[in-house]
Write an enzyme that holds these catalytic residues in place. Structure first.
Site, PDB file in Angstrom:
ATOM      1  N   CYS A   1      15.813  -3.164  60.865  1.00 43.53           N
ATOM      2  CA  CYS A   1      15.104  -2.270  61.782  1.00 43.53           C
ATOM      3  C   CYS A   1      16.148  -1.404  62.487  1.00 43.53           C
ATOM      4  CB  CYS A   1      14.331  -3.088  62.815  1.00 43.53           C
ATOM      5  SG  CYS A   1      13.525  -2.077  64.078  1.00 43.53           S
TER       6      CYS A   1
ATOM      7  N   HIS B   1       5.505  -2.128  65.481  1.00 41.54           N
ATOM      8  CA  HIS B   1       6.190  -1.466  66.602  1.00 41.54           C
ATOM      9  C   HIS B   1       5.182  -0.965  67.637  1.00 41.54           C
ATOM     10  CE1 HIS B   1      10.454  -1.409  65.849  1.00 41.54           C
ATOM     11  NE2 HIS B   1      10.316  -0.939  64.621  1.00 41.54           N
TER      12      HIS B   1
ATOM     13  N   HIS C   1       5.606  -2.984  59.231  1.00 40.98           N
ATOM     14  CA  HIS C   1       6.729  -2.934  60.177  1.00 40.98           C
ATOM     15  C   HIS C   1       6.467  -1.885  61.264  1.00 40.98           C
ATOM     16  CE1 HIS C   1      11.248  -3.160  60.942  1.00 40.98           C
ATOM     17  NE2 HIS C   1      10.884  -2.103  61.638  1.00 40.98           N
ATOM     18  N   GLU C   2       6.051  -0.683  60.860  1.00 45.27           N
ATOM     19  CA  GLU C   2       5.856   0.400  61.838  1.00 45.27           C
ATOM     20  C   GLU C   2       4.639   0.142  62.727  1.00 45.27           C
ATOM     21  OE1 GLU C   2       8.345   2.149  62.197  1.00 45.27           O
ATOM     22  OE2 GLU C   2       9.265   1.690  60.260  1.00 45.27           O
TER      23      GLU C   2
HETATM   24 ZN    ZN Z   1      11.722  -1.071  63.184  1.00 46.45          ZN
END
Ligand code: ZN
Length: 185
Positions: free
Chosen positions: A111, A157, A153-154
Site C-alpha cells: 500500500c 480505504h 483494497h481501495e
Molecule cells: Zn492502499
C-alpha cells in the site's frame, strides 16, 4: 503533472470513513481537478490504485489503472497466477463493493500509505462495484483476480481499513527481502 504527498499509516484520515460525494460535487470542476491530481500521484508513486483519503481528502473517490509497464517485474506465469491484466484508467465515486466469488486468493500486497512493507493478504476472487462516474452517471465494474484485489483494497480505504488489518502478519516483509528470500513465516 501535479502530485500530492501520500499520507502514511498513523494519519487519522486513513482510519476515518470517507463521505460520499453529492452529484453536484461530483461534476464540479474542483472534483475533476482532484481526480487529475490523484491520477498523477498514483502514476508517479507508482501504484495501481489510489483512494482520496491517501492524499488527505475524506471523500469516497478512487482511481484505478494497471498496465504492462507496472507489472513488468512479473513473468507471464506470475501474471497468469494473479489473473493480472492491464486495466485502463478510471475514476469512481461512492463505490459499493459486492463480492461475487468469495474464493480467497492469497498474494503479497502493498500500500502506498504503508510504504516499505508488503504482506500476504487474502482477497475474494471476483467482485462487482457499483458507483458513479465523473459525469455523475451510474457505473458498474465487474472484476476478477488482481483487478478485484485492487478494488477491494481501495474500497477498504474508504471505510478506514488498511491492508495491514487483513494481512497474515507473519509474512510481513520489505519488498527487497521478499525478492531475496521469498515467503518467510
Ligand atoms: Zn492502499
Amino acid at each position: 503533472m501535479e502530485t500530492i504527498t501520500i499520507v502514511q499509516a498513523g494519519h487519522p484520515v486513513l482510519r476515518e470513513a470517507a463521505r460520499p460525494l453529492t452529484r453536484d460535487e461530483l461534476v464540479h470542476p474542483d472534483t475533476q481537478r482532484l481526480v487529475e491530481r490523484m491520477r498523477d500521484t498514483m502514476r508517479a508513486a507508482p501504484g495501481v490504485g489510489l483512494a482520496a483519503p491517501q492524499i488527505g481528502v475524506g471523500l469516497q473517490l478512487i482511481v484505478v489503472e494497471d498496465s504492462d509497464e507496472r507489472m513488468a517485474a512479473l513473468s507471464a506465469e506470475e501474471r497468469a497466477r494473479r489473473d493480472r491484466h492491464p486495466v485502463p484508467l478510471y475514476a469512481l465515486a461512492n463505490p459499493v463493493l459486492t463480492v461475487e466469488d468469495p474464493t480467497p486468493l492469497v498474494f503479497f500486497e502493498g500500500c502506498l500509505s504503508v510504504s516499505g512493507w508488503v504482506a500476504e493478504v487474502a482477497r475474494a476472487r471476483a467482485v462487482r462495484v457499483d458507483g458513479l462516474g465523473l459525469d455523475g452517471n451510474p457505473v458498474t465494474i465487474r472484476a476478477t483476480g488482481w483487478h478485484a484485489r485492487i478494488l477491494q483494497h481501495e474500497c477498504d480505504h474508504l471505510a478506514g481499513v488498511l491492508c495491514v488489518d487483513r494481512m497474515n502478519p507473519r509474512t510481513l516483509s520489505t519488498p527487497d527481502n521478499l525478492a531475496k528470500y521469498g515467503r518467510v513465516g
